[in-house]
Write a protein that holds these residues in place. Sequence first.
Motif, PDB file in Angstrom:
ATOM      1  N   SER A  62       0.851  -1.184   0.000  1.00  0.00           N
ATOM      2  CA  SER A  62       0.000   0.000   0.000  1.00  0.00           C
ATOM      3  C   SER A  62       0.883   1.228   0.000  1.00  0.00           C
ATOM      4  O   SER A  62       1.701   1.410   0.884  1.00  0.00           O
ATOM      5  N   PRO A  63       0.721   2.093  -0.982  1.00  0.00           N
ATOM      6  CA  PRO A  63       1.675   3.209  -1.136  1.00  0.00           C
ATOM      7  C   PRO A  63       1.709   4.138   0.065  1.00  0.00           C
ATOM      8  O   PRO A  63       2.736   4.637   0.457  1.00  0.00           O
ATOM      9  N   ARG A  64       0.588   4.306   0.699  1.00  0.00           N
ATOM     10  CA  ARG A  64       0.539   5.180   1.855  1.00  0.00           C
ATOM     11  C   ARG A  64       1.463   4.675   2.961  1.00  0.00           C
ATOM     12  O   ARG A  64       2.215   5.423   3.561  1.00  0.00           O
ATOM     13  N   LEU A  65       1.394   3.376   3.179  1.00  0.00           N
ATOM     14  CA  LEU A  65       2.203   2.827   4.250  1.00  0.00           C
ATOM     15  C   LEU A  65       3.668   2.778   3.857  1.00  0.00           C
ATOM     16  O   LEU A  65       4.551   2.983   4.671  1.00  0.00           O
ATOM     17  N   ALA A  66       3.880   2.494   2.575  1.00  0.00           N
ATOM     18  CA  ALA A  66       5.282   2.364   2.155  1.00  0.00           C
ATOM     19  C   ALA A  66       6.025   3.671   2.362  1.00  0.00           C
ATOM     20  O   ALA A  66       7.218   3.679   2.655  1.00  0.00           O
ATOM     21  N   ASN A  67       5.306   4.745   2.209  1.00  0.00           N
ATOM     22  CA  ASN A  67       5.987   6.024   2.400  1.00  0.00           C
ATOM     23  C   ASN A  67       5.987   6.481   3.838  1.00  0.00           C
ATOM     24  O   ASN A  67       6.500   7.538   4.158  1.00  0.00           O
ATOM     25  N   ASN A  68       5.393   5.720   4.654  1.00  0.00           N
ATOM     26  CA  ASN A  68       5.333   6.099   6.055  1.00  0.00           C
ATOM     27  C   ASN A  68       5.762   4.928   6.921  1.00  0.00           C
ATOM     28  O   ASN A  68       4.941   4.303   7.592  1.00  0.00           O
ATOM     29  N   PRO A  69       7.032   4.654   6.883  1.00  0.00           N
ATOM     30  CA  PRO A  69       7.498   3.443   7.557  1.00  0.00           C
ATOM     31  C   PRO A  69       7.239   3.446   9.057  1.00  0.00           C
ATOM     32  O   PRO A  69       7.164   2.412   9.692  1.00  0.00           O
ATOM     33  N   ARG A  70       7.045   4.607   9.601  1.00  0.00           N
ATOM     34  CA  ARG A  70       6.833   4.638  11.047  1.00  0.00           C
ATOM     35  C   ARG A  70       5.560   3.892  11.427  1.00  0.00           C
ATOM     36  O   ARG A  70       5.458   3.313  12.500  1.00  0.00           O
ATOM     37  N   ALA A  71       4.624   3.907  10.500  1.00  0.00           N
ATOM     38  CA  ALA A  71       3.390   3.173  10.803  1.00  0.00           C
ATOM     39  C   ALA A  71       3.643   1.688  10.899  1.00  0.00           C
ATOM     40  O   ALA A  71       2.845   0.938  11.438  1.00  0.00           O
TER      41      ALA A  71
END
Lengths: 574, 358
Positions: free
Chosen positions: A555-564
């Motif tokens: 999921s691109p959103r998560l990939a760019n937000n590794p902190r999640a």
Amino acid sequence: MKGKRSQGLGALLFIVFSALGLVGGTYAADYRPLLGLDLQGGVSVVLQPVGEASDESLDQALSIIRQRVDALGVAEPEITRQGNTILVQIPGVQDPDRALELVGQTAELRFRPVQSVIPEEQVQAMLTDPDSLFPTVTTLPTGTTVTDGATSTTSAPGTTAPPTGPADSVNDGSGDADELGFGAPGQELAAAQVAPVTTEAPPTTAAGSDTVPPEVVPPDTIPAPEIADFDPASMLAQLELTPDDQDNAEAEVVLGQYDEEGNLVARFVLGPSLLTGETLESARAGLEVAEWLVRPVFRSGPEGIDQFNAAAATCNPPSPTCPTGQLAITLDGRVISAPVIQASLFTRDQVQITGGFSEREARDLALVLNYGALPLELEPQQSQIVSATLGSDALSAGLIAGAVGVALAALYMLAYYRLLGLVGILSLVISGSLLWGLISWLGETQGLALTLAGITGIIVSIGVSLDSNIVYYENVKEDVRNGRTVRSAVDRAFTSAFSTIVKADVASLIGATLLYLLTIGSVRGFALYLGIATVLDLVASWFFMRPAARLLASSPRLANNPRALGITLPAEAS
Amino acid sequence: MSVLGRLYRGENDFDFQRAWRYGAAISVLLLATSIGALLTSGLDLGIDFKGGVAWEVPAPGVSVGEARTTMAGLGEGNAKIQIVGENILRVQAGPQTPEEVDSIRETLAALGGAEHGDVSVSVVGPSWGEEITEAAARALVWFLLAIAAYITVRLEWRMAVGALVALVHDIIITVGVYAIFSFEVTPNTVIAFLTILGYSLYDTIVVYDKVHENAARDRGREPYGAIMSRSINQVLMRSLNTTFTSLLPVVSMLVVGAGILGAVTLGDFSIALLVGLLVGAYSSLFVAAPVVTLLHRRDAANLEARARLERQDRASVRAGADSLDAGGDSTPASDEPARPALFSTGHPPRPRKQGKRR
């Protein structure tokens, strides 16, 4: 990449649905884990023979114990043998002391004169529909014949046999009921039955004399008695099976004969025991002239053959003590065989029992006789009575503690690994459901019990399962820190992580297997559950953890937000 | 940056080679104490190993003293009496005849105000206990052998040795704890021991796997000790996390299960597991690892790597590097590069490769 992703998705869906299906199926079939002794209360005892014991006698003792425990009417007893040891576990028993007593008793082989035989079908008919039962004209049962081994023929022309059914004995367990006549009411139920006499051997000779003595051909009908007052109730009362603790040698008893599945086939009214198995020396089953028979060998003198001959004399010709001419061989409250005595005097090693036996029947009878010759005395080495209250307390404590522990661990995973932690928890749920389904199924079908040790094994395996996740996630983190994208890290890290997981899980499995094979009792249960849980962990890692992580990463959103995902990049050092 | 922070970000770089010296001292101390305790006070074996009879009955409000008076009245004043969990009275005595077992059972039931059926009774013949112990010991030996074989095949023999040493170390210390605190040893304890071994092994293998991976790449270039230290750093977070998540259920069993809810069996397990988990985690890092490093000291690749280092050292010294001491006495015999640890692994951090990780 898309192809790969859908492949992972397939695996994930497969495992999720399998888990759901298994749990659903378990509920639908109302399967439940079988609770062990320490969780539901009951009795357990470990028995060992006093002195030497052969494999066969141990097996025989095992089946005797099994019969006794079954008679207690307990659900799911567990009776197993390991080497020289017999382990008996009886959960949920009402009277533990009696159960313990019962299990350890030495079984005695007895020879009792048969006063009458009633097939179970007729007893049932009496119970349910007495009026349909009128004493009928009968054809006669044939008994198995006991002859002096000097003659080779056991039947001669003109032997009467009932036209129906297998021409042999009441005791082949086939369940075919030969019809019987009831005596006139007022008489004792021990109605006289005359067995078809076949040959009668010359009393003393041992060498082959083939004389066929005059036959006594009995009338094949009994005149129908008058039916004055036919009182089923009192007859039934007289036909009640004697309970174990009243099965004494001196008493008159009513014992049952059972078929292979353990169903009651006929009831025998028996007189006091005339001799015991200790008069026997040995017994052997053999195939002679195309027929299976059993040859018991008695000891000589007053300790052996003399007693048998005394019994034979009362049965041949039939006397009031032994009106049917049959002598029942009973072991532990069951009639094993009830042959007709064909002669009144026997030589100790020239006795044979025939009756159209199959090989198995002959061998079984020989085994029983051999056992009776030297009954095994078992000594309890360890016994345990667990009260039901302590048991269920232990269960609830175990469950609550387990739940709390899992909850805490889950919280930590969430806090530390965020969404990946969620994957870890779900992975745990999946392997947990699979485990539940498996345990319930095994409990129902194999009688596998869950003990407190087993619960501990499961709780321990929670740590193992979470660890697989942790190994993986730390690998992912490291790859990301080294510059990979989250998406590719998720893939690559799995390969090396899985190799580690496999090595470590295999080591665990080796340990569990060894423990299982080499120990007895609760340690075994622990090893089994740990082993199962470890395997399921491997399954869940492969089928769930990787695809789920991959899904998240894709999921691109998560990939760019590794902190999640719980991954902090070095640059984000605040 | 705090230690935890560094750990979280995976930037930890502890010098394990130095830490091992402290570790060795601690281990020796623990081992000595354990062996000492075993020799002096010995283990408190439960009836399953010694033979005897145990009764358990819920007995609220009954004190040990009262129970002892009652037992003394029956001629068993030396019986072992405990209150376990919540108000459960547990009495253990030597072998009894069945009548004695029953009469004591009745007495205890009356004492606790409970029903006859509420008393749990456990009878163990003396030779049985021996058999169980023998069986357990045998299982243990086979386990160690099988594990050694497996590790040798999958990894290498030196690691098998290291693993065995760590396991034995764990056993001695855990048993020692039981001896020191006089915890009772029951079959459940044995189960817990075996679990601990399993865990410790699992942990050790994870460390080994990482080392193996790194060593395959860096053998000739770095001394083994440095490789090991670096590898441990890499797995440290995972080790800590795993130990923690495994401890949570165990602590819960102990506190909630045994403490609050009073299930004694859970208590037996939990104490052993707790001790063992901690010792097991410790031993993977501070016993297994250094042993393997030690065993690698003389091997060719290691010697070559050391020689290289030495050459580098001398080269830097000759080049007049400022902050480096010329204490270049790095003989093969010493484990540490003989200079201050500017970089804890003994050399500047290698640039990370973006390529394939083997």
